[in-house]
Design a protein around this motif. Structure first.
Motif, short mmCIF file in Angstrom:
data_model
loop_
_atom_site.label_atom_id
_atom_site.label_comp_id
_atom_site.label_asym_id
_atom_site.label_seq_id
_atom_site.Cartn_x
_atom_site.Cartn_y
_atom_site.Cartn_z
N SER A 189 -32.99 3.82 -3.68
CA SER A 189 -32.71 2.39 -3.57
C SER A 189 -33.57 1.77 -2.49
CB SER A 189 -31.24 2.19 -3.20
OG SER A 189 -31.00 2.66 -1.88
N PRO A 190 -33.73 0.43 -2.47
CA PRO A 190 -34.46 -0.23 -1.38
C PRO A 190 -33.89 0.13 -0.01
CG PRO A 190 -34.16 -1.77 -3.18
CD PRO A 190 -33.37 -0.54 -3.54
N TYR A 191 -32.57 0.32 0.06
CA TYR A 191 -31.94 0.71 1.33
C TYR A 191 -32.47 2.06 1.81
CZ TYR A 191 -28.37 2.45 4.54
OH TYR A 191 -27.74 2.99 5.62
N LEU A 192 -32.51 3.04 0.89
CA LEU A 192 -32.97 4.38 1.27
C LEU A 192 -34.47 4.38 1.58
CD1 LEU A 192 -31.03 6.78 -1.10
CD2 LEU A 192 -30.78 6.54 1.35
N VAL A 193 -35.24 3.60 0.84
CA VAL A 193 -36.68 3.50 1.11
C VAL A 193 -36.90 2.92 2.51
CG1 VAL A 193 -38.85 2.42 0.42
CG2 VAL A 193 -37.29 3.29 -1.33
N ALA A 194 -36.17 1.87 2.84
CA ALA A 194 -36.28 1.24 4.17
C ALA A 194 -35.90 2.23 5.27
CB ALA A 194 -35.39 0.00 4.23
N LYS A 195 -34.86 3.01 5.00
CA LYS A 195 -34.40 3.99 5.98
C LYS A 195 -35.47 5.06 6.23
CE LYS A 195 -30.31 6.83 6.93
NZ LYS A 195 -29.02 7.31 6.36
N LYS A 244 -27.35 -5.95 -12.25
CA LYS A 244 -26.27 -6.14 -13.22
C LYS A 244 -25.15 -5.12 -13.03
CE LYS A 244 -29.22 -8.09 -16.84
NZ LYS A 244 -29.82 -7.86 -18.17
N GLY A 245 -25.32 -4.22 -12.07
CA GLY A 245 -24.26 -3.26 -11.79
C GLY A 245 -24.38 -1.96 -12.54
N LYS A 246 -25.49 -1.72 -13.25
CA LYS A 246 -25.66 -0.48 -13.99
C LYS A 246 -25.99 0.68 -13.06
CE LYS A 246 -27.18 -2.71 -18.24
NZ LYS A 246 -28.28 -2.87 -19.22
N ASN A 247 -26.33 0.37 -11.85
CA ASN A 247 -26.61 1.40 -10.87
C ASN A 247 -26.26 0.84 -9.51
OD1 ASN A 247 -27.57 3.78 -9.70
ND2 ASN A 247 -29.22 3.92 -11.19
N CYS A 248 -26.34 1.65 -8.50
CA CYS A 248 -25.98 1.20 -7.15
C CYS A 248 -27.20 0.66 -6.45
CB CYS A 248 -25.36 2.35 -6.37
SG CYS A 248 -24.83 1.90 -4.72
N GLY A 249 -27.29 -0.64 -6.28
CA GLY A 249 -28.49 -1.26 -5.72
C GLY A 249 -28.67 -1.00 -4.24
N SER A 250 -27.59 -0.69 -3.52
CA SER A 250 -27.72 -0.46 -2.08
C SER A 250 -27.31 0.97 -1.76
CB SER A 250 -26.84 -1.45 -1.31
OG SER A 250 -25.49 -1.32 -1.71
N CYS A 251 -27.75 1.93 -2.61
CA CYS A 251 -27.34 3.33 -2.46
C CYS A 251 -27.68 3.86 -1.07
CB CYS A 251 -28.04 4.19 -3.50
SG CYS A 251 -27.83 3.61 -5.19
N ALA A 252 -26.69 4.47 -0.45
CA ALA A 252 -26.91 5.04 0.87
C ALA A 252 -27.01 6.55 0.82
CB ALA A 252 -25.78 4.61 1.81
N ASN A 253 -26.88 7.14 -0.38
CA ASN A 253 -26.86 8.58 -0.52
C ASN A 253 -27.62 8.98 -1.78
OD1 ASN A 253 -25.56 11.24 -1.58
ND2 ASN A 253 -24.91 11.14 0.56
N VAL A 254 -28.15 10.20 -1.79
CA VAL A 254 -28.93 10.68 -2.92
C VAL A 254 -28.12 10.72 -4.21
CG1 VAL A 254 -28.41 13.09 -2.42
CG2 VAL A 254 -30.51 12.51 -3.64
N PHE A 255 -26.80 10.85 -4.10
CA PHE A 255 -25.96 10.95 -5.30
C PHE A 255 -25.33 9.62 -5.70
CE2 PHE A 255 -25.50 15.25 -3.26
CZ PHE A 255 -26.36 15.89 -4.12
N SER A 256 -25.52 8.58 -4.91
CA SER A 256 -24.92 7.27 -5.20
C SER A 256 -25.43 6.73 -6.53
CB SER A 256 -25.24 6.27 -4.09
OG SER A 256 -24.70 6.69 -2.87
N GLY A 257 -24.52 6.23 -7.35
CA GLY A 257 -24.89 5.62 -8.62
C GLY A 257 -25.45 6.59 -9.63
N ARG A 258 -25.19 7.91 -9.47
CA ARG A 258 -25.73 8.90 -10.39
C ARG A 258 -24.64 9.75 -11.05
NH1 ARG A 258 -31.28 9.96 -10.26
NH2 ARG A 258 -32.33 8.11 -9.46
N ILE A 259 -23.42 9.70 -10.55
CA ILE A 259 -22.35 10.55 -11.09
C ILE A 259 -21.29 9.65 -11.72
CG2 ILE A 259 -20.66 12.35 -10.57
CD1 ILE A 259 -22.31 13.02 -8.09
N ARG A 260 -21.00 9.90 -13.01
CA ARG A 260 -20.06 9.07 -13.76
C ARG A 260 -18.79 9.84 -14.08
NH1 ARG A 260 -23.82 6.23 -18.34
NH2 ARG A 260 -22.08 4.77 -18.36
N CYS A 261 -17.71 9.09 -14.22
CA CYS A 261 -16.42 9.66 -14.62
C CYS A 261 -16.35 9.68 -16.15
CB CYS A 261 -15.28 8.85 -14.03
SG CYS A 261 -13.64 9.38 -14.60
#
Length: 470
Positions: free
Chosen positions: A217-223, A309-326
């Protein structure tokens, strides 16, 4: 009987605190200002400073308090003029009796600012003298003349602003592109004024696009960029996700240019607003050499839209954010901390709706060690069939992937899979981002990894020994 009236003469000044016949020297300050830092204006600025310093000191009935100045600052508003603000503050504190300046336009081109400041100073006992117009503000005609001259100065400023705006918009209409080169990453100003690639900075731009396409995510790239000490476009040490997003969405990196994205609302406030159709825009194709191929740029825009649109986590702070579904409700897994304040502290991932009320999801939680282990298991399963997968992917590129962005994505998948030699025995973030689309958790023994080529591998919740890449 006629009344007997005795006149008691005035003993104090009408404006100010001193006696009317006070023979003390007046404390006088000068004010100088130029609105640009051009060479000829710098000469004017230096001349003003020298002139008023010598002029005030030459008068025996004046005491030189100091010279206040603002260089390269517009006079349409007094808010951003530090020297002017300090002068007014000192005058209201009783340190200045008289302020001398070249003209009304040097003081302020905003009629409201000019009059309100003069009245404030007048009430505090400080007079102003405008040499060019010969206006003394304690004079009975001073305010009338000042109102007229301030209005003329404001109209002059309006005319200058409108002429500058017209010139700028004419350049836009002619397709002439310029950027703030000192704060724009990847390009320098060429001999003809157009954009020329700065190869060192271009490496950072390409890396930002690459990291984002891998799934960060842009957050992780910035970090990451902040941790590595890479300076921002403005030369700062800390990157923000908004800066990364602006680089990812700027069409200039693919060689095009959209002109007049923002505009100035009015000449007094200088406030800018995003252009949402109020005034024309101009799109220039192929204006300069691209840093990012258009197909890659278009792919990035598709991913940005999907995340918004919410299909993924735009501000992911972790490598697994927005990648694991129920697998039960279709929602995303989020991280939770167990035993946060003791030695048994542990980070687990579970459905965000597991305890949200109503029907609770029964899908199991996963700790990060298990996720990595399962990924290695899935990766080693798919790597045993690389020949079949490559053949299918090449066929898909030729028959299904008509869009350049789709071709690029499949090509990246092939490249990453080809890097593998033998069995994977450590978790690599790059491989995770490049190969995995998402993971679906159904139950303890049914956890499915969907790769970016569409292949799906089922794994069980088992613990596999592995090492982590440095």
């Amino acid at each position: 009987m006629p009344k007997h009236v005795t006149t008691i003469p005035a003993t104090r000044q009408r404006y100010g605190k001193g006696p009317q016949k006070n023979s003390e020297r007046r404390r006088v300050a000068g004010y100088a200002r130029v609105s640009t830092d051009m060479e000829d204006q710098q000469g004017s600025y230096a001349a003003q400073c020298d002139y008023y310093t010598k002029y005030i000191k030459s008068r025996s009935d004046w005491e030189f308090v100091g010279l206040y100045s603002d260089e390269g600052i517009s006079a349409t508003s007094t808010r951003r003029r530090a020297g002017f603000q300090q002068m007014v503050e000192d005058a209201l504190s009783g340190k200045i009796d008289l302020i001398i300046t070249k003209s009304v336009s040097r003081f302020a081109r905003n009629t409201v600012d000019s009059l309100s400041t003069i009245r404030k100073l007048k009430d505090g006992g400080t007079e102003c003298y405008f040499e060019k117009e010969n206006i003394w503000t304690f004079d009975s005609k001073g305010e009338l003349l000042l109102t007229i001259m301030s209005s003329l100065a404001q109209e002059e400023s309006r005319s200058i602003s409108e002429n500058c705006t017209w010139g700028q918009r004419k350049r836009f209409a002619d397709g002439k592109v310029t950027v703030p080169f000192g704060r724009f990453l990847g390009y320098d100003r060429g001999a003809d004024g157009n954009l020329v690639i700065n190869e060192e900075q271009a490496k950072v731009v390409r890396r930002i696009y690459g990291l984002f396409l891998q799934g960060r995510s842009p957050y992780l790239v910035a970090k990451m960029l902040t941790k590595e000490g890479v300076p921002t476009p403005g030369g700062k040490k800390v990157w923000g996700n908004a800066v990364v997003e602006s680089i990812l969405s700027n069409e200039k990196y693919k060689g095009d240019a959209l002109l007049q994205k923002v505009y100035t609302i009015d000449f007094l406030s200088k406030k800018k607003k995003k252009n949402e159709g109020e005034i024309p825009q101009y799109y220039v194709e192929g204006n300069h050499e691209a840093i990012i191929p258009p197909s890659i740029f278009d792919q990035v825009q598709e991913l940005l839209r999907a995340r918004r649109k919410g299909k993924n986590c735009g501000s992911c702070a972790n490598v697994f954010s927005g990648r694991i579904r129920c697998g039960a409700c279709g929602g995303w897994y989020g991280s939770k901390v167990w035993h946060s304040n003791d030695k048994y502290r542990k980070v687990v991932w579970q459905c965000n709706h597991k305890y949200g009320g109503g029907k609770k999801c029964t899908t199991p939680h996963l700790d990060e060690h298990t996720i990595r282990s399962l990924f290695l298991d899935a990766l080693n399963q798919i790597s045993r069939e690389t020949d079949v997968i490559f053949a299918g992917l090449k066929e898909a590129i030729d028959s299904v992937c008509t869009a350049p962005a789709q071709r690029e994505m499949v090509g990246q998948f092939i490249c990453e899979l080809q890097k593998m030699e033998g069995r994977a025995d450590y978790f690599d973030e790059g491989a995770w981002y490049a190969l995995i689309d998402y993971v679906t958790v159904y139950e303890k023994n049914d956890i499915r990894f969907t790769f970016k080529n569409g292949e799906s591998v089922c794994c069980s919740k088992v613990t596999t020994s592995f090492s982590s890449a440095e």
